[in-house]
Scaffold this motif. Structure first.
Motif, PDB file in Angstrom:
ATOM      1  N   THR A   1      -6.997 -69.090  11.056  1.00 36.06           N
ATOM      2  CA  THR A   1      -5.680 -68.954  11.934  1.00 36.06           C
ATOM      3  C   THR A   1      -5.933 -69.818  12.933  1.00 36.06           C
ATOM      4  O   THR A   1      -4.424 -70.410  13.484  1.00 36.06           O
ATOM      5  CB  THR A   1      -5.544 -67.513  12.272  1.00 36.06           C
ATOM      6  OG1 THR A   1      -6.570 -67.036  12.883  1.00 36.06           O
ATOM      7  CG2 THR A   1      -5.213 -66.741  10.931  1.00 36.06           C
TER       8      THR A   1
ATOM      9  N   PHE B   1      -2.574 -72.345  13.613  1.00 34.93           N
ATOM     10  CA  PHE B   1      -1.750 -72.458  14.510  1.00 34.93           C
ATOM     11  C   PHE B   1      -2.089 -73.315  15.766  1.00 34.93           C
ATOM     12  O   PHE B   1      -1.669 -73.287  16.910  1.00 34.93           O
ATOM     13  CB  PHE B   1      -1.315 -70.909  15.113  1.00 34.93           C
ATOM     14  CG  PHE B   1      -0.940 -69.983  14.241  1.00 34.93           C
ATOM     15  CD1 PHE B   1       0.305 -70.405  13.569  1.00 34.93           C
ATOM     16  CD2 PHE B   1      -1.868 -68.911  13.641  1.00 34.93           C
ATOM     17  CE1 PHE B   1       0.898 -69.333  12.701  1.00 34.93           C
ATOM     18  CE2 PHE B   1      -1.214 -68.021  12.639  1.00 34.93           C
ATOM     19  CZ  PHE B   1      -0.024 -68.194  12.015  1.00 34.93           C
ATOM     20  N   SER B   2      -3.180 -74.266  15.426  1.00 35.03           N
ATOM     21  CA  SER B   2      -3.541 -75.259  16.289  1.00 35.03           C
ATOM     22  C   SER B   2      -4.297 -74.516  17.589  1.00 35.03           C
ATOM     23  O   SER B   2      -4.418 -75.489  18.300  1.00 35.03           O
ATOM     24  CB  SER B   2      -2.290 -76.119  16.609  1.00 35.03           C
ATOM     25  OG  SER B   2      -2.168 -76.898  15.593  1.00 35.03           O
ATOM     26  N   THR B   3      -4.461 -73.152  17.431  1.00 37.58           N
ATOM     27  CA  THR B   3      -5.124 -72.867  18.729  1.00 37.58           C
ATOM     28  C   THR B   3      -6.667 -73.444  18.926  1.00 37.58           C
ATOM     29  O   THR B   3      -7.100 -73.245  19.874  1.00 37.58           O
ATOM     30  CB  THR B   3      -5.209 -71.329  18.797  1.00 37.58           C
ATOM     31  OG1 THR B   3      -5.653 -70.806  17.591  1.00 37.58           O
ATOM     32  CG2 THR B   3      -3.745 -70.705  19.130  1.00 37.58           C
TER      33      THR B   3
ATOM     34  N   ARG C   1      -7.103 -76.425  18.891  1.00 42.10           N
ATOM     35  CA  ARG C   1      -7.103 -77.393  19.702  1.00 42.10           C
ATOM     36  C   ARG C   1      -7.114 -76.863  21.248  1.00 42.10           C
ATOM     37  O   ARG C   1      -7.571 -77.624  22.077  1.00 42.10           O
ATOM     38  CB  ARG C   1      -5.760 -78.280  19.380  1.00 42.10           C
ATOM     39  CG  ARG C   1      -5.724 -79.056  18.264  1.00 42.10           C
ATOM     40  CD  ARG C   1      -4.485 -79.653  17.766  1.00 42.10           C
ATOM     41  NE  ARG C   1      -4.825 -80.373  16.488  1.00 42.10           N
ATOM     42  CZ  ARG C   1      -3.841 -80.683  15.677  1.00 42.10           C
ATOM     43  NH1 ARG C   1      -2.509 -80.281  16.001  1.00 42.10           N
ATOM     44  NH2 ARG C   1      -3.927 -81.244  14.696  1.00 42.10           N
ATOM     45  N   SER C   2      -6.471 -75.903  21.555  1.00 43.70           N
ATOM     46  CA  SER C   2      -6.654 -75.261  22.792  1.00 43.70           C
ATOM     47  C   SER C   2      -7.913 -74.957  23.141  1.00 43.70           C
ATOM     48  O   SER C   2      -8.369 -75.141  24.232  1.00 43.70           O
ATOM     49  CB  SER C   2      -5.631 -74.121  22.962  1.00 43.70           C
ATOM     50  OG  SER C   2      -4.144 -74.434  22.788  1.00 43.70           O
ATOM     51  N   THR C   3      -8.473 -74.425  22.182  1.00 41.21           N
ATOM     52  CA  THR C   3     -10.017 -74.230  22.248  1.00 41.21           C
ATOM     53  C   THR C   3     -10.820 -75.045  22.783  1.00 41.21           C
ATOM     54  O   THR C   3     -11.542 -75.214  23.712  1.00 41.21           O
ATOM     55  CB  THR C   3     -10.562 -73.306  21.134  1.00 41.21           C
ATOM     56  OG1 THR C   3      -9.688 -72.302  20.778  1.00 41.21           O
ATOM     57  CG2 THR C   3     -11.918 -72.851  21.314  1.00 41.21           C
TER      58      THR C   3
END
Lengths: 253, 358
Positions: free
Chosen positions: A73, A77-79, A81-83
């Motif tokens: 997931t 949801f591209s999180t 990338r935030s990580t």
């Protein structure tokens, strides 16, 4: 430590992990209670601690799905990338995720194992369900360790495949079909079976147990004893996770 | 300060970014301009260490992004507003990001207040409108109070109010001394927002200049001239070696002449010397779009049919305003200035190819 907190927040601030945990517990404990309740009094002697764990694979599959989703997931949801923006070295964040997810799966594994054993004991107080020997401890409390390591493996598969449906299908097909079909190959099938990771992992839980046909399957002539089997399974999971981390670090996010 | 040096990114045989070098200064809004598929997002991802460059380096305040400790305290980025788990609340989303770089959790409520999302902090991010998502993305970028900020197409899909808010917001960040790097394919937007421009086409640097200089240098100015004796007027101007073009009567008014690369002063004096009467003498300023098309020339991923027609034999930039310059032969695009960015139906295939290559 900070990153463990981060992964904990991530995991518990969505609902699906809760559902997976509830589902895993209800499935295993529920099936075991039906099993115990339908055991006839003449078969009562067969209802051992090991047999109460006959459904552990169901919960295991659910927790592996949870572990996979914890990664995929993030890609969906591209999180992720935030990580990776927050932790550009990437590996520490992934290790933290595997740790949190693995520990949670381990705890759920212990809860389902002890829950299954306890519910059987409540329903059939006269069955030989006392846990005394090392083997009986392993039969019940060993389940959590397999959950934990399997969750790490599932995280690794999720990291490699990066897509929920694909990763889950691969895991289920492997766990439920391939590990059962490969041994059917004539002459070499048995040799293959003795080295299949989940078969070996299962051996940690059931080694030395008579095969009653009720509990988890017992395969004789395994190459390792119980603790050797656990180490082998752990090595497979960790190696796959290391491969996944190397890939995740090299690939463009 | 952001410094890119020979930045290159290849995907197989496609070169997305080609030997790109530029500098982004603090205290100013720097626009990163290029048509769709020019490599803007790829460059942004390489700046942030998400994509590994095939060659070259990019440094933020002298260090690579991956070398930064607690990078969110130094660099804030909004690459895509939808980078949030839809079932996680806005506050939880910001909380895990804050914790990851040891940013005090109290900062979460501060940035929510700054972007005006306090009232929906506990709501799922998946239920947010695009404008709200964009604000959440900006809140994420601001979490660590960073000195360097990157925004990738921040106004895409926003309503006028949201566009105005973001524009003013970025300018405020720059006046606070921060480095603000904003990508866009909307030139008019950049003209209003950015003081400096880094212009790329097909992954190559086309210009790094101030916005003012970019428009002044790139847009050829032409002059519209009209008088009762059009034939003599044409003769006089053409006799001076000027490129004169007849504009038939149309939406923009009666028939006139368009003189490329000239000024009203020059033409007024020329015409006055021979004693001709003028009914109109007006400068036609080139738009930023035309400046851009002229500069990027062959570097846009795909050409629309309208572009060739616009240039015509009299020079690629074409004269003045879009109206009179439009030859009747041009079919598809209603507005020639939009031609370079919107593929006409006939070239839809080429357009989608460009997207895939990216």
């Amino acid at each position: 430590m900070t990153l463990l907190t981060v992964e904990r927040i991530k995991l518990f601030s969505t609902r699906s992990p809760w559902w997976c945990m509830i589902l895993a517990t209800v499935l295993t404990v529920g099936l075991t209670s039906i099993f115990a309740a339908s055991t006839k009094s003449k078969d009562l002697a067969d209802l051992t601690p090991s047999v109460t764990q006959f459904a552990y694979n169901f919960g295991l599959v659910v927790m592996m799905v949870m572990a996979t989703l914890a990664v995929t997931t993030e890609y969906r949801f591209s999180t992720i990338r935030s990580t990776f923006l927050a932790v550009p070295a990437r590996t520490p964040a992934l290790v933290a995720k595997a740790t949190v997810v693995g520990l949670l799966a381990g705890i759920v594994g212990e809860v389902t194992a002890v829950g299954s054993w306890a519910v059987a004991r409540v329903i059939q107080p006269d069955a030989p369900l006392a846990i005394n020997t090392a083997q009986e401890y392993r039969n019940v409390f060993g389940v959590g360790l397999i959950y934990m390591l399997s969750a790490v493996l599932a995280v690794a598969v999720g990291l490699i495949v990066r897509q929920s449906a694909g990763a889950i299908v691969i895991e289920l097909v492997y766990l439920l079909l391939l590990e059962n079909l490969l041994p059917a190959i004539p002459s070499i099938g048995d040799n293959i079976q003795h080295w299949l990771p989940f078969t070996v992992g299962n051996n940690f839980i059931v080694a030395g147990q008579p095969n009653t046909g009720d509990g988890p399957e017992v395969i004789t002539d395994m190459p390792f004893g119980p603790w050797g089997s656990l180490v082998y399974f752990a090595v497979v999971c960790v190696v796959l996770f290391v491969v996944a981390c190397v890939l995740a670090k090299r690939r463009d996010a | 300060m952001i410094e890119a040096q020979g930045l290159t990114k290849r995907y197989g045989r496609t070169v997305a970014v080609n030997d790109l070098s530029f500098t982004v200064q603090p205290g100013r809004v720097t626009g990163f301009l290029g048509p769709n598929g020019a490599g803007k997002s790829t460059t942004m991802r390489m700046i942030l260490g998400l994509d590994n460059p095939s060659a070259g380096t990019v440094r933020i305040n002298g260090r690579r992004y991956t070398e930064l400790r607690q990078p969110l305290r130094q660099v804030g980025a909004l690459l895509d507003a939808r980078w949030a788990h839809p079932n996680r609340s806005a506050r939880s989303h910001l909380r895990w990001i804050a914790v990851s770089n040891r940013i005090p959790v109290s900062r979460v409520d501060e940035v929510l207040e700054i972007v005006g999302l306090t009232s929906v902090a506990g709501k799922r991010a998946g239920g947010f409108s695009l404008g709200m998502s964009q604000r959440l993305g900006i809140a994420t970028a601001l979490l660590g109070d960073p000195a360097v900020l990157l925004f990738d197409e921040p106004v895409n899909g926003l309503d006028p109010e949201g566009i105005l808010w973001i524009r003013q917001f970025m300018q405020r960040l720059a006046t606070e001394g921060r480095t603000v790097f904003v990508s866009s394919h909307l030139l008019s937007e950049m003209a209003l927002t950015a003081q400096d421009l880094v212009v790329i086409g097909r992954g190559r640097l086309i210009a790094q200049t101030s916005t003012r200089a970019f428009i002044d240098n790139a847009s050829e100015s032409s002059v519209r001239v009209r008088g009762p004796e059009m034939d003599r007027l044409h003769g006089v101007l053409a006799g001076q070696g000027l490129a004169v073009r007849d504009v038939p009567e149309g939406d923009d008014g009666p028939a006139a002449l368009l003189v490329a690369n000239s000024t009203t002063e020059q033409i007024g004096e020329l015409v006055g010397r021979v004693g001709l009467v003028l009914h109109e003498l007006s400068p036609q300023r080139g738009s930023l779009e035309q400046a851009f098309i002229q500069l990027t020339g062959g570097d846009v991923e795909y050409h629309s049919g309208g572009l060739g027609g616009l240039g015509g034999p009299g020079g690629r930039s074409g004269p003045g305003g879009p109206g009179p310059a439009k030859p009747p032969a041009v079919g598809a695009p209603a507005q020639p200035s939009a031609g370079a960015f919107v593929a006409p139906p006939g070239q839809a295939g080429a357009a989608s190819q460009g997207g895939a290559a990216r």
